[in-house]
Design a protein around this motif. Structure first.
Motif, mmCIF file in Angstrom:
data_model
loop_
_atom_site.group_PDB
_atom_site.id
_atom_site.type_symbol
_atom_site.label_atom_id
_atom_site.label_comp_id
_atom_site.label_asym_id
_atom_site.label_seq_id
_atom_site.Cartn_x
_atom_site.Cartn_y
_atom_site.Cartn_z
ATOM 1 N N ASP A 165 0.914 -1.173 0.244
ATOM 2 C CA ASP A 165 0.064 -0.029 -0.143
ATOM 3 C C ASP A 165 0.951 1.079 0.010
ATOM 4 O O ASP A 165 1.540 1.475 1.003
ATOM 5 N N PRO A 166 1.012 1.867 -0.915
ATOM 6 C CA PRO A 166 1.913 3.166 -1.141
ATOM 7 C C PRO A 166 1.497 4.156 -0.243
ATOM 8 O O PRO A 166 2.346 5.284 0.087
ATOM 9 N N ASN A 167 0.466 4.148 0.293
ATOM 10 C CA ASN A 167 -0.042 5.168 1.458
ATOM 11 C C ASN A 167 0.613 4.848 2.768
ATOM 12 O O ASN A 167 0.654 5.784 3.740
ATOM 13 N N GLN A 168 0.881 3.686 2.962
ATOM 14 C CA GLN A 168 1.455 3.169 4.223
ATOM 15 C C GLN A 168 2.790 2.437 4.323
ATOM 16 O O GLN A 168 3.413 2.459 5.165
ATOM 17 N N HIS A 169 3.320 2.275 3.042
ATOM 18 C CA HIS A 169 4.662 1.335 2.905
ATOM 19 C C HIS A 169 5.423 2.107 1.898
ATOM 20 O O HIS A 169 4.871 2.928 1.169
ATOM 21 N N GLU A 170 6.571 1.918 2.120
ATOM 22 C CA GLU A 170 7.727 2.452 1.195
ATOM 23 C C GLU A 170 8.548 1.228 0.642
ATOM 24 O O GLU A 170 9.404 0.571 1.474
ATOM 25 N N ALA A 171 8.344 0.864 -0.525
ATOM 26 C CA ALA A 171 9.242 0.240 -1.055
ATOM 27 C C ALA A 171 10.642 0.117 -1.307
ATOM 28 O O ALA A 171 11.086 1.208 -1.739
ATOM 29 N N MET A 172 11.664 -0.577 -0.728
ATOM 30 C CA MET A 172 12.954 -0.623 -0.949
ATOM 31 C C MET A 172 13.424 -1.397 -1.877
ATOM 32 O O MET A 172 14.642 -1.025 -2.367
ATOM 33 N N PHE A 173 12.955 -2.481 -2.079
ATOM 34 C CA PHE A 173 13.428 -3.454 -3.379
ATOM 35 C C PHE A 173 12.328 -4.315 -3.711
ATOM 36 O O PHE A 173 11.167 -4.462 -3.332
ATOM 37 N N GLU A 174 12.598 -4.786 -4.878
ATOM 38 C CA GLU A 174 11.728 -5.950 -5.581
ATOM 39 C C GLU A 174 12.382 -7.183 -5.740
ATOM 40 O O GLU A 174 13.537 -6.978 -6.130
ATOM 41 N N ALA A 175 11.875 -8.269 -5.482
ATOM 42 C CA ALA A 175 12.536 -9.673 -5.644
ATOM 43 C C ALA A 175 11.828 -10.464 -6.360
ATOM 44 O O ALA A 175 10.576 -10.773 -6.181
ATOM 45 N N PRO A 176 12.372 -10.989 -7.573
ATOM 46 C CA PRO A 176 11.584 -11.904 -8.284
ATOM 47 C C PRO A 176 11.762 -13.366 -7.875
ATOM 48 O O PRO A 176 12.621 -13.591 -6.823
ATOM 49 N N GLY A 177 11.096 -14.234 -8.104
ATOM 50 C CA GLY A 177 11.125 -15.781 -8.026
ATOM 51 C C GLY A 177 10.906 -16.248 -6.478
ATOM 52 O O GLY A 177 11.535 -17.001 -5.756
ATOM 53 N N THR A 178 10.023 -15.563 -5.804
ATOM 54 C CA THR A 178 9.708 -15.548 -4.342
ATOM 55 C C THR A 178 8.377 -16.648 -4.062
ATOM 56 O O THR A 178 8.303 -16.839 -3.105
ATOM 57 N N GLY A 179 7.783 -16.946 -5.216
ATOM 58 C CA GLY A 179 6.834 -17.635 -5.307
ATOM 59 C C GLY A 179 5.320 -16.960 -4.485
ATOM 60 O O GLY A 179 4.461 -17.609 -4.337
ATOM 61 N N GLN A 180 5.516 -15.649 -4.305
ATOM 62 C CA GLN A 180 4.395 -14.789 -3.932
ATOM 63 C C GLN A 180 3.992 -13.807 -5.032
ATOM 64 O O GLN A 180 4.542 -13.561 -6.032
ATOM 65 N N PRO A 181 2.568 -13.655 -4.842
ATOM 66 C CA PRO A 181 2.068 -12.821 -5.890
ATOM 67 C C PRO A 181 2.806 -11.530 -5.995
ATOM 68 O O PRO A 181 3.274 -10.830 -4.997
ATOM 69 N N ALA A 182 2.820 -10.569 -7.274
ATOM 70 C CA ALA A 182 3.438 -9.522 -7.410
ATOM 71 C C ALA A 182 3.073 -8.311 -6.528
ATOM 72 O O ALA A 182 1.596 -8.323 -6.327
ATOM 73 N N GLY A 183 3.685 -7.607 -5.864
ATOM 74 C CA GLY A 183 3.247 -6.845 -4.787
ATOM 75 C C GLY A 183 3.019 -7.461 -3.370
ATOM 76 O O GLY A 183 2.521 -6.338 -2.496
ATOM 77 N N THR A 184 3.335 -8.373 -3.103
ATOM 78 C CA THR A 184 3.201 -8.780 -1.896
ATOM 79 C C THR A 184 4.625 -8.396 -0.943
ATOM 80 O O THR A 184 5.492 -8.684 -1.576
ATOM 81 N N ILE A 185 4.188 -8.076 0.403
ATOM 82 C CA ILE A 185 5.377 -7.638 1.106
ATOM 83 C C ILE A 185 5.972 -9.108 1.507
ATOM 84 O O ILE A 185 5.327 -9.908 2.471
ATOM 85 N N ILE A 186 7.295 -9.008 1.199
ATOM 86 C CA ILE A 186 8.109 -10.276 1.650
ATOM 87 C C ILE A 186 9.022 -9.939 2.931
ATOM 88 O O ILE A 186 9.574 -11.060 3.337
ATOM 89 N N GLU A 187 9.401 -8.944 3.174
ATOM 90 C CA GLU A 187 10.211 -8.330 4.267
ATOM 91 C C GLU A 187 9.919 -6.726 4.760
ATOM 92 O O GLU A 187 9.602 -6.118 4.025
ATOM 93 N N VAL A 188 9.934 -6.846 6.078
ATOM 94 C CA VAL A 188 9.811 -5.744 6.918
ATOM 95 C C VAL A 188 11.334 -5.148 7.336
ATOM 96 O O VAL A 188 11.813 -5.789 8.092
ATOM 97 N N ILE A 189 11.649 -4.137 6.538
ATOM 98 C CA ILE A 189 13.143 -3.578 6.975
ATOM 99 C C ILE A 189 12.998 -2.709 8.151
ATOM 100 O O ILE A 189 13.910 -2.701 8.956
ATOM 101 N N GLU A 190 11.959 -1.823 7.953
ATOM 102 C CA GLU A 190 11.825 -0.864 9.240
ATOM 103 C C GLU A 190 10.417 -0.866 9.380
ATOM 104 O O GLU A 190 9.698 -0.427 8.733
ATOM 105 N N THR A 191 10.156 -0.860 10.791
ATOM 106 C CA THR A 191 8.532 -0.859 10.998
ATOM 107 C C THR A 191 8.066 0.557 10.767
ATOM 108 O O THR A 191 8.619 1.524 11.496
#
Length: 211
Positions: A165-191
């Motif tokens: 959600d661009p209103n609440q999250h800031e994307a730091m990187f994108e990772a392919p081949g995770t087995g997750q749908p595109a746009g799913t958060i796979i890691e929280v770097i900073e709360t």
């Protein structure tokens, strides 16, 4: 010479020319006011009445009362709008007055969490008693700080596995081949944190990307 034979009196030449002279004088003088045409008399009358028509009529008492009443209603409406704005600003000040202070305290919470995360990788059994006591104190401080923020309606964002959600999250990187749908958060770097539905700080995250 007898009376019957008296010579006839000759007419005076001067008296014969008087009517012609008077006629010429009247022609040169032109038409007098007494002989003015009806159109000229009407024009003179209309010109004399024009100034009276140009005078502006004074507003009636009813018109002045209506105008005063309208001005009063406008002033009351503006006063009510000002009061409502003041109430709204005061409510927001009470609600979000501590937002700046809470935002500054987020850095303290981050440092405590980093310290606990670094120690968590160590074998707790091998630590000396002093280190264990210090670790317990840091953990207690972190819990108290989060609880204090919570009492002021400051809550952490835990978006792991959620849709970005661009209103609440800031994307730091994108990772392919995770087995997750595109746009799913796979890691929280900073709360991230919100304060009564107002975003204090977006969560810094990594998201899945299409293969």
């Amino acid at each position: 010479m007898t009376e019957d034979e008296k010579p006839e009196a000759k007419p005076d030449a001067k008296s014969d020319h008087k009517p012609e002279l008077e006629k010429d004088a009247r022609a040169e003088a032109g038409p007098s006011a007494d002989t003015a045409s009806p159109d000229e008399a009407q024009d003179a009358t209309s010109e004399s009445s024009e100034p009276a028509q140009e005078e502006v009529a004074e507003p009636s008492l009813e018109d002045r009362l209506a105008e005063t009443n309208d001005q009063l209603l406008r002033a009351l409406a503006e006063l009510e709008n000002t009061r409502r704005r003041a109430d709204r600003d005061r409510a927001e000040a009470l609600k979000y007055g501590a937002a700046s202070f809470a935002r500054d305290m987020l850095g303290v919470a981050d440092n405590l969490q980093r310290a606990l995360g670094a120690v968590a990788e160590l074998d707790q059994e091998t630590l000396p008693d002093a280190a264990k006591s210090l670790l317990e104190g840091v953990a207690a401080t972190e819990r108290d700080l989060i609880a204090s923020l919570g009492r002021h309606k400051v809550q952490p964002l835990s978006p792991m596995g959620e849709k970005f959600d661009p209103n609440q999250h800031e994307a730091m990187f994108e990772a392919p081949g995770t087995g997750q749908p595109a746009g799913t958060i796979i890691e929280v770097i900073e709360t991230g944190y919100v304060m009564d539905e107002r975003l204090l700080r977006p969560a810094k995250v990594g998201i899945a990307k299409d293969d």
